[in-house]
Design a protein around this motif. Structure first.
Motif, PDB file in Angstrom:
ATOM      1  N   ILE A  90      41.799  49.581  51.414  1.00 63.64           N
ATOM      2  CA  ILE A  90      40.933  48.756  52.265  1.00 63.64           C
ATOM      3  C   ILE A  90      41.760  48.041  53.341  1.00 63.64           C
ATOM      4  N   ALA A  91      42.871  47.433  52.926  1.00 65.20           N
ATOM      5  CA  ALA A  91      43.698  46.676  53.870  1.00 65.20           C
ATOM      6  C   ALA A  91      44.196  47.563  54.996  1.00 65.20           C
ATOM      7  N   HIS A  92      44.595  48.789  54.659  1.00 66.49           N
ATOM      8  CA  HIS A  92      45.068  49.711  55.692  1.00 66.49           C
ATOM      9  C   HIS A  92      43.960  50.002  56.698  1.00 66.49           C
ATOM     10  N   GLY A  93      42.743  50.138  56.207  1.00 68.27           N
ATOM     11  CA  GLY A  93      41.631  50.424  57.102  1.00 68.27           C
ATOM     12  C   GLY A  93      41.251  49.260  57.995  1.00 68.27           C
ATOM     13  N   LEU A  94      41.576  48.041  57.568  1.00 71.14           N
ATOM     14  CA  LEU A  94      41.202  46.855  58.334  1.00 71.14           C
ATOM     15  C   LEU A  94      42.341  46.265  59.151  1.00 71.14           C
ATOM     16  N   SER A  95      43.579  46.608  58.825  1.00 72.33           N
ATOM     17  CA  SER A  95      44.731  45.890  59.367  1.00 72.33           C
ATOM     18  C   SER A  95      44.926  46.076  60.857  1.00 72.33           C
ATOM     19  N   ASP A  96      44.447  47.176  61.419  1.00 70.72           N
ATOM     20  CA  ASP A  96      44.622  47.380  62.864  1.00 70.72           C
ATOM     21  C   ASP A  96      43.895  46.315  63.669  1.00 70.72           C
ATOM     22  N   ASP A  97      42.784  45.836  63.129  1.00 69.31           N
ATOM     23  CA  ASP A  97      41.987  44.834  63.842  1.00 69.31           C
ATOM     24  C   ASP A  97      42.213  43.415  63.342  1.00 69.31           C
ATOM     25  N   ARG A  98      42.883  43.259  62.194  1.00 71.38           N
ATOM     26  CA  ARG A  98      43.017  41.936  61.590  1.00 71.38           C
ATOM     27  C   ARG A  98      44.475  41.664  61.231  1.00 71.38           C
ATOM     28  N   ALA A  99      45.124  40.811  61.992  1.00 70.67           N
ATOM     29  CA  ALA A  99      46.529  40.502  61.742  1.00 70.67           C
ATOM     30  C   ALA A  99      46.723  39.688  60.466  1.00 70.67           C
ATOM     31  N   ASP A 100      45.663  39.051  59.974  1.00 75.14           N
ATOM     32  CA  ASP A 100      45.788  38.194  58.790  1.00 75.14           C
ATOM     33  C   ASP A 100      45.615  38.962  57.491  1.00 75.14           C
ATOM     34  N   PHE A 126      36.244  42.901  52.558  1.00 73.48           N
ATOM     35  CA  PHE A 126      36.629  43.840  51.509  1.00 73.48           C
ATOM     36  C   PHE A 126      35.448  44.209  50.614  1.00 73.48           C
ATOM     37  N   ALA A 127      34.394  43.394  50.624  1.00 71.38           N
ATOM     38  CA  ALA A 127      33.349  43.517  49.610  1.00 71.38           C
ATOM     39  C   ALA A 127      32.670  44.880  49.624  1.00 71.38           C
ATOM     40  N   THR A 128      32.271  45.350  50.803  1.00 67.85           N
ATOM     41  CA  THR A 128      31.544  46.623  50.862  1.00 67.85           C
ATOM     42  C   THR A 128      32.426  47.812  50.518  1.00 67.85           C
ATOM     43  N   PRO A 129      33.618  47.970  51.131  1.00 65.42           N
ATOM     44  CA  PRO A 129      34.457  49.106  50.725  1.00 65.42           C
ATOM     45  C   PRO A 129      34.909  49.030  49.268  1.00 65.42           C
ATOM     46  N   GLN A 130      35.112  47.812  48.762  1.00 66.18           N
ATOM     47  CA  GLN A 130      35.467  47.687  47.348  1.00 66.18           C
ATOM     48  C   GLN A 130      34.343  48.223  46.474  1.00 66.18           C
ATOM     49  N   ARG A 131      33.120  47.909  46.817  1.00 70.79           N
ATOM     50  CA  ARG A 131      31.995  48.443  46.049  1.00 70.79           C
ATOM     51  C   ARG A 131      31.945  49.967  46.158  1.00 70.79           C
ATOM     52  N   HIS A 132      32.217  50.510  47.345  1.00 69.32           N
ATOM     53  CA  HIS A 132      32.224  51.968  47.494  1.00 69.32           C
ATOM     54  C   HIS A 132      33.264  52.608  46.582  1.00 69.32           C
ATOM     55  N   TYR A 133      34.424  51.960  46.459  1.00 70.31           N
ATOM     56  CA  TYR A 133      35.462  52.480  45.576  1.00 70.31           C
ATOM     57  C   TYR A 133      34.965  52.549  44.136  1.00 70.31           C
ATOM     58  N   PHE A 134      34.339  51.486  43.669  1.00 74.62           N
ATOM     59  CA  PHE A 134      33.896  51.471  42.268  1.00 74.62           C
ATOM     60  C   PHE A 134      32.676  52.364  42.048  1.00 74.62           C
ATOM     61  N   GLU A 135      31.872  52.553  43.062  1.00 77.11           N
ATOM     62  CA  GLU A 135      30.796  53.547  42.953  1.00 77.11           C
ATOM     63  C   GLU A 135      31.381  54.941  42.819  1.00 77.11           C
TER      64      GLU A 135
END
Length: 220
Positions: free
Chosen positions: A84-94, A154-163
């Motif tokens: 998830i972090a890799h997918g978001l990190s390009d847009d979010r420096a934090d 993270f909430a939505t992709p995390q749910r996709h992972y567990f689904e």
């Protein structure tokens, strides 16, 4: 002897639910890494992963003396967190990534072969809407929840992972729409796996499938 894991977004109620279950049953809660261990700047790149293995060892040792053990957070969290972090990190420096996903996968694959870490007998994935998470966060003065707004993403992709994990191992995952701690406990109570009806804790096939899925799946 049973090990379960509670997962879900920050402020969804994992710890409070785990504590309520411990009050009701002869259960033992294994806290998250940051609550169990002190960190330092000298820690190795695999320090956090190794501590997840320590949490698993605690769970395996404690299950002998309790009705069940609750992992307050997934011991294999680095795998899906970094995806998830890799997918978001390009847009979010934090948002901080771990090491590359394939390195995390190889680390846990070796540990799984050694039975130094494993899949719990059942995941209970707690989920609700983001407005409810914000209300719960604002109403909880016991924790600061650093980067809470960032981690809401993270909430939505995390749910996709567990689904997807549920697709790979249907008996292992239950999704719980959380309305209250009482309803969480009630749902978990009636869905606790029997100790003689467990799935394989050390399945390389499932780990391989989840890694392959993460490698091929981008956040949308």
């Amino acid at each position: 002897m049973t090990i379960i894991s509670l997962e879900g977004a920050s402020a969804v109620g994992k710890t409070t639910t785990a504590e309520a279950l411990c009050d009701e049953f002869s259960a033992y809660r294994v806290p998250e890494v940051n609550a169990l261990f002190d960190t330092s700047k000298e820690d190795s790149t695999t320090w956090y992963f190794e501590r997840q293995c320590d949490r698993w060892e605690i769970a395996v040792n404690r299950e002998r003396d309790h009705e069940f053990v609750i992992l307050d957070g997934d011991v294999l969290q680095p795998l899906w967190y970094n995806w998830i972090a890799h997918g978001l990190s390009d847009d979010r420096a934090d948002i901080e990534e771990f090491v590359p996903l394939d390195s995390i996968y190889q680390f846990f694959r070796e540990k799984l072969q050694e039975r130094a870490v494993g899949f719990p007998d059942r995941y209970f994935f707690l989920h609700t809407d983001t407005d409810s998470l914000r209300r719960r966060k604002n109403g909880d003065e016991t924790r600061t929840r650093r980067n809470f707004e960032s981690h809401l993403e993270f909430a939505t992709p995390q749910r996709h992972y567990f689904e997807q994990l549920q697709t790979q191992s249907p008996r292992r995952v239950r999704l719980v729409h959380t309305q209250s701690i009482e309803t969480n406990c009630s749902t978990i109570r009636i869905n606790l796996p029997a100790s003689d009806n467990r799935t394989d804790r050390y399945s390389l096939t499932i780990l391989d499938a989840m890694y392959d899925w993460a490698e091929q799946t981008t956040l949308t």
